[in-house]
Design a protein around this motif. Structure first.
Motif, short mmCIF file in Angstrom:
data_model
loop_
_atom_site.label_atom_id
_atom_site.label_comp_id
_atom_site.label_asym_id
_atom_site.label_seq_id
_atom_site.Cartn_x
_atom_site.Cartn_y
_atom_site.Cartn_z
N GLY A 1 0.78 -1.22 0.00
CA GLY A 1 0.00 0.00 0.00
C GLY A 1 0.81 1.27 0.00
O GLY A 1 0.58 2.15 0.83
N GLY A 2 1.75 1.40 -0.90
CA GLY A 2 2.49 2.64 -1.04
C GLY A 2 3.66 2.84 -0.10
O GLY A 2 4.17 3.94 0.02
N VAL A 3 4.09 1.80 0.59
CA VAL A 3 5.24 1.90 1.48
C VAL A 3 6.49 1.83 0.61
O VAL A 3 6.64 0.95 -0.22
CB VAL A 3 5.24 0.76 2.52
CG1 VAL A 3 6.46 0.84 3.40
CG2 VAL A 3 3.97 0.81 3.35
N THR A 4 7.39 2.77 0.82
CA THR A 4 8.61 2.81 0.00
C THR A 4 9.56 1.69 0.40
O THR A 4 9.42 1.08 1.48
CB THR A 4 9.34 4.16 0.16
OG1 THR A 4 9.80 4.26 1.51
CG2 THR A 4 8.43 5.32 -0.19
N GLN A 5 10.52 1.43 -0.47
CA GLN A 5 11.49 0.37 -0.19
C GLN A 5 12.30 0.69 1.06
O GLN A 5 12.61 -0.20 1.85
CB GLN A 5 12.43 0.18 -1.37
CG GLN A 5 11.77 -0.48 -2.54
CD GLN A 5 12.74 -0.66 -3.70
OE1 GLN A 5 13.85 -0.17 -3.67
NE2 GLN A 5 12.28 -1.36 -4.72
N GLU A 6 12.65 1.93 1.23
CA GLU A 6 13.42 2.34 2.42
C GLU A 6 12.61 2.08 3.69
O GLU A 6 13.15 1.60 4.70
CB GLU A 6 13.78 3.82 2.28
CG GLU A 6 15.01 4.30 2.98
CD GLU A 6 16.24 3.44 2.80
OE1 GLU A 6 16.83 3.12 3.85
OE2 GLU A 6 16.63 3.07 1.68
N GLU A 7 11.32 2.36 3.65
CA GLU A 7 10.46 2.08 4.80
C GLU A 7 10.31 0.59 5.03
O GLU A 7 10.26 0.13 6.18
CB GLU A 7 9.08 2.73 4.60
CG GLU A 7 9.11 4.25 4.67
CD GLU A 7 7.79 4.87 4.24
OE1 GLU A 7 7.00 4.19 3.54
OE2 GLU A 7 7.55 6.02 4.61
N GLN A 8 10.24 -0.19 3.95
CA GLN A 8 10.15 -1.65 4.08
C GLN A 8 11.40 -2.21 4.73
O GLN A 8 11.32 -3.08 5.60
CB GLN A 8 9.93 -2.29 2.71
CG GLN A 8 8.56 -2.02 2.13
CD GLN A 8 8.42 -2.56 0.72
OE1 GLN A 8 9.36 -3.10 0.14
NE2 GLN A 8 7.24 -2.43 0.15
N ILE A 9 12.55 -1.70 4.34
CA ILE A 9 13.81 -2.16 4.94
C ILE A 9 13.86 -1.76 6.41
O ILE A 9 14.32 -2.53 7.26
CB ILE A 9 15.02 -1.61 4.15
CG1 ILE A 9 15.06 -2.29 2.78
CG2 ILE A 9 16.32 -1.82 4.90
CD1 ILE A 9 16.11 -1.76 1.86
N GLU A 10 13.36 -0.59 6.73
CA GLU A 10 13.32 -0.14 8.13
C GLU A 10 12.41 -1.04 8.96
O GLU A 10 12.75 -1.41 10.09
CB GLU A 10 12.85 1.32 8.19
CG GLU A 10 12.88 1.92 9.56
CD GLU A 10 14.28 2.10 10.10
OE1 GLU A 10 14.42 2.07 11.34
OE2 GLU A 10 15.23 2.25 9.31
N ILE A 11 11.26 -1.39 8.41
CA ILE A 11 10.33 -2.30 9.10
C ILE A 11 10.99 -3.66 9.30
O ILE A 11 10.91 -4.26 10.38
CB ILE A 11 9.01 -2.44 8.30
CG1 ILE A 11 8.23 -1.13 8.34
CG2 ILE A 11 8.17 -3.59 8.84
CD1 ILE A 11 7.05 -1.08 7.38
N PHE A 12 11.68 -4.15 8.27
CA PHE A 12 12.38 -5.43 8.35
C PHE A 12 13.46 -5.39 9.43
O PHE A 12 13.56 -6.31 10.25
CB PHE A 12 12.98 -5.78 6.98
CG PHE A 12 13.73 -7.07 6.97
CD1 PHE A 12 13.06 -8.28 7.05
CD2 PHE A 12 15.11 -7.08 6.85
CE1 PHE A 12 13.76 -9.47 7.03
CE2 PHE A 12 15.81 -8.27 6.83
CZ PHE A 12 15.13 -9.47 6.92
N SER A 13 14.25 -4.31 9.47
CA SER A 13 15.31 -4.23 10.47
C SER A 13 14.73 -4.10 11.88
O SER A 13 15.28 -4.65 12.83
CB SER A 13 16.27 -3.09 10.17
OG SER A 13 15.68 -1.85 10.40
N ASN A 14 13.61 -3.40 12.03
CA ASN A 14 12.95 -3.31 13.35
C ASN A 14 12.43 -4.68 13.79
O ASN A 14 12.47 -5.00 14.97
CB ASN A 14 11.83 -2.29 13.31
CG ASN A 14 12.33 -0.86 13.26
OD1 ASN A 14 13.48 -0.58 13.60
ND2 ASN A 14 11.49 0.04 12.80
N SER A 15 11.93 -5.47 12.84
CA SER A 15 11.46 -6.82 13.17
C SER A 15 12.62 -7.69 13.64
O SER A 15 12.48 -8.47 14.59
CB SER A 15 10.80 -7.47 11.96
OG SER A 15 9.68 -6.73 11.56
#
Length: 148
Positions: free
Chosen positions: A58-72
């Motif tokens: 839903g419009g989440v940028t790749q940088e935000e996806q990587i940030e979510i992944f690293s937070n997980s």
């Protein structure tokens, strides 16, 4: 050893296996986190995989996806470390035979929560805690019935 005294060596062995499993999980997760921060090849591979999924987030940028992944990954590391510390405390209490039934129940709860909170990555350690908890509760119950 007095008559009627129960040893919980098998439970402690399963706790140690679970502790080692969570230690390995924490080290591997930390290694992955370090690779994500420093290794451009690994970062590009993650970006390619995220890009191949398309716009499903839903419009989440790749940088935000990587940030979510690293937070997980950081969350999994924290849960693994807490599981290790609670496992060490449980082994010490079982070795000293302090509040054995309570420790058995808490090991069962810790096993289930650690599997869920590590997003399934801590399944080996969680099963180790579950087995240790069940063995502890059953041995305590048998020892209680045998003495009385």
């Amino acid at each position: 050893m007095r008559t009627g005294e129960v040893k919980y060596n098998i439970s402690i062995i399963f706790i140690i296996i679970a502790i080692l499993s969570f230690g390995l999980l924490a080290m591997n997760s930390y290694s992955m986190l370090g690779d994500l921060d420093s290794d451009e090849g690994f970062r590009e591979e993650v970006e390619d995989r995220l890009q191949s999924t398309g716009d499903e987030l839903g419009g989440v940028t790749q940088e935000e996806q990587i940030e979510i992944f690293s937070n997980s990954v950081i969350f999994v590391i924290i849960v693994a470390i807490v599981s290790i510390l609670l496992g060490i405390a449980a082994a010490v209490f079982l070795g000293k035979r302090i509040r054995v039934k309570l420790i058995g129940i808490l090991l069962i709860i810790l096993g289930v929560l650690s599997i869920i909170l590590t997003l399934g990555l801590g399944v080996i350690g969680g099963i180790g805690y579950l087995i240790a908890g069940v063995i502890t509760v059953v041995k305590h119950r048998k020892a209680g019935n045998g003495i009385m």
